[in-house]
Design a protein around this motif. Structure first.
Motif, PDB file in Angstrom:
ATOM      1  N   PRO A  19       0.811  -1.215   0.000  1.00 41.22           N
ATOM      2  CA  PRO A  19       0.000   0.000   0.000  1.00 41.22           C
ATOM      3  C   PRO A  19       0.847   1.269   0.000  1.00 41.22           C
ATOM      4  N   ASN A  20       0.293   2.317  -0.553  1.00 41.36           N
ATOM      5  CA  ASN A  20       0.892   3.647  -0.494  1.00 41.36           C
ATOM      6  C   ASN A  20       0.631   4.205   0.908  1.00 41.36           C
ATOM      7  N   LYS A  21       1.684   4.327   1.707  1.00 35.78           N
ATOM      8  CA  LYS A  21       1.511   4.692   3.109  1.00 35.78           C
ATOM      9  C   LYS A  21       0.973   6.104   3.301  1.00 35.78           C
ATOM     10  N   SER A  22       1.092   6.927   2.275  1.00 26.95           N
ATOM     11  CA  SER A  22       0.571   8.291   2.382  1.00 26.95           C
ATOM     12  C   SER A  22      -0.900   8.388   1.970  1.00 26.95           C
ATOM     13  N   MET A  23      -1.465   7.272   1.466  1.00 24.30           N
ATOM     14  CA  MET A  23      -2.848   7.280   1.006  1.00 24.30           C
ATOM     15  C   MET A  23      -3.808   7.397   2.191  1.00 24.30           C
ATOM     16  N   VAL A  24      -4.830   8.217   2.063  1.00 29.02           N
ATOM     17  CA  VAL A  24      -5.839   8.412   3.109  1.00 29.02           C
ATOM     18  C   VAL A  24      -7.047   7.552   2.774  1.00 29.02           C
ATOM     19  N   ASN A  25      -7.316   6.567   3.602  1.00 30.91           N
ATOM     20  CA  ASN A  25      -8.436   5.656   3.368  1.00 30.91           C
ATOM     21  C   ASN A  25      -9.477   5.839   4.466  1.00 30.91           C
ATOM     22  N   ILE A  26     -10.703   6.105   4.065  1.00 33.41           N
ATOM     23  CA  ILE A  26     -11.795   6.274   5.022  1.00 33.41           C
ATOM     24  C   ILE A  26     -12.857   5.224   4.733  1.00 33.41           C
ATOM     25  N   GLY A  27     -13.099   4.371   5.706  1.00 30.83           N
ATOM     26  CA  GLY A  27     -14.112   3.334   5.578  1.00 30.83           C
ATOM     27  C   GLY A  27     -15.383   3.711   6.305  1.00 30.83           C
ATOM     28  N   PHE A  28     -16.426   2.950   6.044  1.00 33.31           N
ATOM     29  CA  PHE A  28     -17.723   3.163   6.691  1.00 33.31           C
ATOM     30  C   PHE A  28     -18.124   1.848   7.362  1.00 33.31           C
ATOM     31  N   ASP A  29     -18.631   1.956   8.594  1.00 33.72           N
ATOM     32  CA  ASP A  29     -18.986   0.799   9.432  1.00 33.72           C
ATOM     33  C   ASP A  29     -17.727   0.214  10.068  1.00 33.72           C
ATOM     34  N   VAL A  30     -17.918  -0.850  10.847  1.00 32.05           N
ATOM     35  CA  VAL A  30     -16.813  -1.343  11.653  1.00 32.05           C
ATOM     36  C   VAL A  30     -16.937  -2.845  11.860  1.00 32.05           C
ATOM     37  N   SER A  31     -15.816  -3.491  12.055  1.00 31.35           N
ATOM     38  CA  SER A  31     -15.719  -4.896  12.455  1.00 31.35           C
ATOM     39  C   SER A  31     -14.379  -5.028  13.163  1.00 31.35           C
ATOM     40  N   LEU A  86     -17.025   9.603  13.970  1.00 32.37           N
ATOM     41  CA  LEU A  86     -15.867   9.456  13.103  1.00 32.37           C
ATOM     42  C   LEU A  86     -14.703   8.996  13.981  1.00 32.37           C
ATOM     43  N   VAL A  87     -14.301   7.749  13.793  1.00 29.27           N
ATOM     44  CA  VAL A  87     -13.240   7.159  14.603  1.00 29.27           C
ATOM     45  C   VAL A  87     -11.932   7.247  13.831  1.00 29.27           C
ATOM     46  N   THR A  88     -10.929   7.878  14.423  1.00 33.02           N
ATOM     47  CA  THR A  88      -9.636   8.051  13.772  1.00 33.02           C
ATOM     48  C   THR A  88      -8.551   7.315  14.542  1.00 33.02           C
ATOM     49  N   THR A  89      -7.366   7.272  13.947  1.00 31.96           N
ATOM     50  CA  THR A  89      -6.248   6.609  14.625  1.00 31.96           C
ATOM     51  C   THR A  89      -5.888   7.319  15.924  1.00 31.96           C
ATOM     52  N   LEU A 142     -12.661   5.623  10.288  1.00 26.70           N
ATOM     53  CA  LEU A 142     -13.866   4.839  10.019  1.00 26.70           C
ATOM     54  C   LEU A 142     -15.075   5.644  10.475  1.00 26.70           C
ATOM     55  N   VAL A 143     -16.070   5.738   9.608  1.00 29.33           N
ATOM     56  CA  VAL A 143     -17.342   6.345  10.007  1.00 29.33           C
ATOM     57  C   VAL A 143     -18.201   5.239  10.605  1.00 29.33           C
ATOM     58  N   VAL A 144     -18.556   5.380  11.876  1.00 27.70           N
ATOM     59  CA  VAL A 144     -19.213   4.306  12.609  1.00 27.70           C
ATOM     60  C   VAL A 144     -20.630   4.723  12.998  1.00 27.70           C
ATOM     61  N   ASP A 165     -16.215   4.246  24.700  1.00 20.68           N
ATOM     62  CA  ASP A 165     -17.506   3.976  25.348  1.00 20.68           C
ATOM     63  C   ASP A 165     -18.603   3.789  24.302  1.00 20.68           C
ATOM     64  N   GLU A 166     -18.599   4.636  23.265  1.00 16.67           N
ATOM     65  CA  GLU A 166     -19.589   4.510  22.189  1.00 16.67           C
ATOM     66  C   GLU A 166     -19.414   3.179  21.462  1.00 16.67           C
ATOM     67  N   LEU A 167     -18.176   2.814  21.176  1.00 13.99           N
ATOM     68  CA  LEU A 167     -17.922   1.563  20.475  1.00 13.99           C
ATOM     69  C   LEU A 167     -18.344   0.357  21.303  1.00 13.99           C
ATOM     70  N   LYS A 168     -18.076   0.408  22.600  1.00 14.19           N
ATOM     71  CA  LYS A 168     -18.432  -0.716  23.466  1.00 14.19           C
ATOM     72  C   LYS A 168     -19.948  -0.874  23.600  1.00 14.19           C
TER      73      LYS A 168
END
Length: 333
Positions: A241-253, A303-306, A268-270, A316-319
């Motif tokens: 992968p291109n380490k500088s690439m910005v990837n935004i996903g939707f939902d979570v697992s 919006l969950v970020t690194t 990730l948008v959760v 707390d929201e994720l749990k």
């Protein structure tokens, strides 16, 4: 004679239960004898999102004294199977239907309305019916926020790919539109936006083809649901992968959270599926009792970020919404 009559009465009462058991399906909730029933039909069966919708729906049923019959088609694209399940609502004696529609159900909603059975849409709305409430994430706003975050991270310039699910799913259509509107308004260029499907294996292959086609030309990728996000993750794990690439996903697992921790995803948008299931059922129950007003209820998103995954408010929201997730925050709670 009296004994035979009693046996017949018992059999009649148990027929809905026998009917469900004969279907031989797993991961469904069965209506309980003696309790009024709400049928909940999700948009899929295997994604973590729908598992948590089920948990919220069942908790609402327990809190308000209703049995929950939860059953969905295996994929969001299997409209024929979902249609068959929807047609069972009055057959199994449920008092309301909570539905994530994969097709136009205007006629079915009208038929159930005439029978006094209210319908509540969750996650998405399809068709033109005015007879339903909608309990969902504001998908356009959630997609727009993802586009804003992407533009900000890339310094208001960059070449973007949007990996769509499939045309006609209103929830992901709105997320994609919201993202594209924000991204293009803020200086980003969408170089491709293909539909890669709602099957992870097929999506992974299609994603690898896109990454190869635009090798070295992509600054960011947006994926609008769990299956497309998982497809991107699998593809990137098999490539360099291109380490500088910005990837935004939707939902979570769990895999997507791990991908965030490994910096494969930037954010990730959760959604709040537990709340969607719970509020969907309580809205249906309210409509049974009071014939409540039709309205849209926004269950919100995060919006969950690194970075912010390390904060207590986010964990707390994720749990609450995804209690089975293992979240490695690096801090003592």
């Amino acid at each position: 004679m009296q004994s035979n009559k009693n046996n017949l009465t018992i059999m009649v009462k148990l027929m809905p239960l026998f009917f469900v058991m004969l279907l031989g399906l797993t991961n469904i909730s069965v209506p309980l004898i003696g309790k009024p029933c709400v049928q909940v039909v999700p948009g899929g069966a295997v994604e973590l999102f729908w598992v948590q919708v089920k948990r919220g729906a069942e908790d609402a049923g327990r809190d308000y004294g209703y049995s929950i019959y939860f059953r969905g088609a295996k994929t969001s694209s299997d409209g024929k199977e979902q249609q068959r399940i929807v047609n069972m609502t009055d057959e199994i004696g449920c008092k309301a239907l909570v539905l994530a529609p994969s097709a136009n159900y205007d006629k079915d909603v009208a038929r159930l309305h005439k029978l006094g059975i209210p319908v509540v849409f969750i996650d998405r709305s399809v068709g033109n019916t005015k007879l339903t409430s909608l309990v969902a994430t504001n998908n356009y706003n959630a997609g727009y926020e993802a586009g804003l975050f992407m533009a900000e991270r890339l310094g208001w310039s960059g070449r973007i790919v949007v990996l769509r699910v499939r045309k006609g799913v209103s929830s992901t259509d709105f997320r994609e539109k919201g993202f594209i509107d924000a991204a293009t308004n803020l200086g980003l260029t969408i170089i491709d936006a293909p539909y890669i499907g709602d099957n992870v294996a097929e999506g992974r292959k299609n994603t690898k083809d896109i990454l190869s086609k635009y090798s070295g030309e992509i600054d960011g990728i947006f994926t609008p649901n769990e299956t497309t996000s998982s497809s991107l993750l699998l593809a990137l794990e098999q490539l360099t992968p291109n380490k500088s690439m910005v990837n935004i996903g939707f939902d979570v697992s769990q895999r997507l959270i791990d991908g965030l921790n490994k910096n494969i995803f930037t954010a990730l948008v959760v959604q709040r599926p537990y709340r969607i299931g719970y509020v969907g059922v309580t809205t249906a129950i309210n409509n049974i009792i009071e014939k409540g007003d039709v309205k849209f209820l926004d269950t919100g998103h995060i919006l969950v970020t690194t970075y912010n995954i390390k904060t207590k408010s986010i964990t707390d929201e994720l749990k609450l919404n995804y209690p089975t997730l293992i979240i490695r925050t690096g801090r003592d709670d």
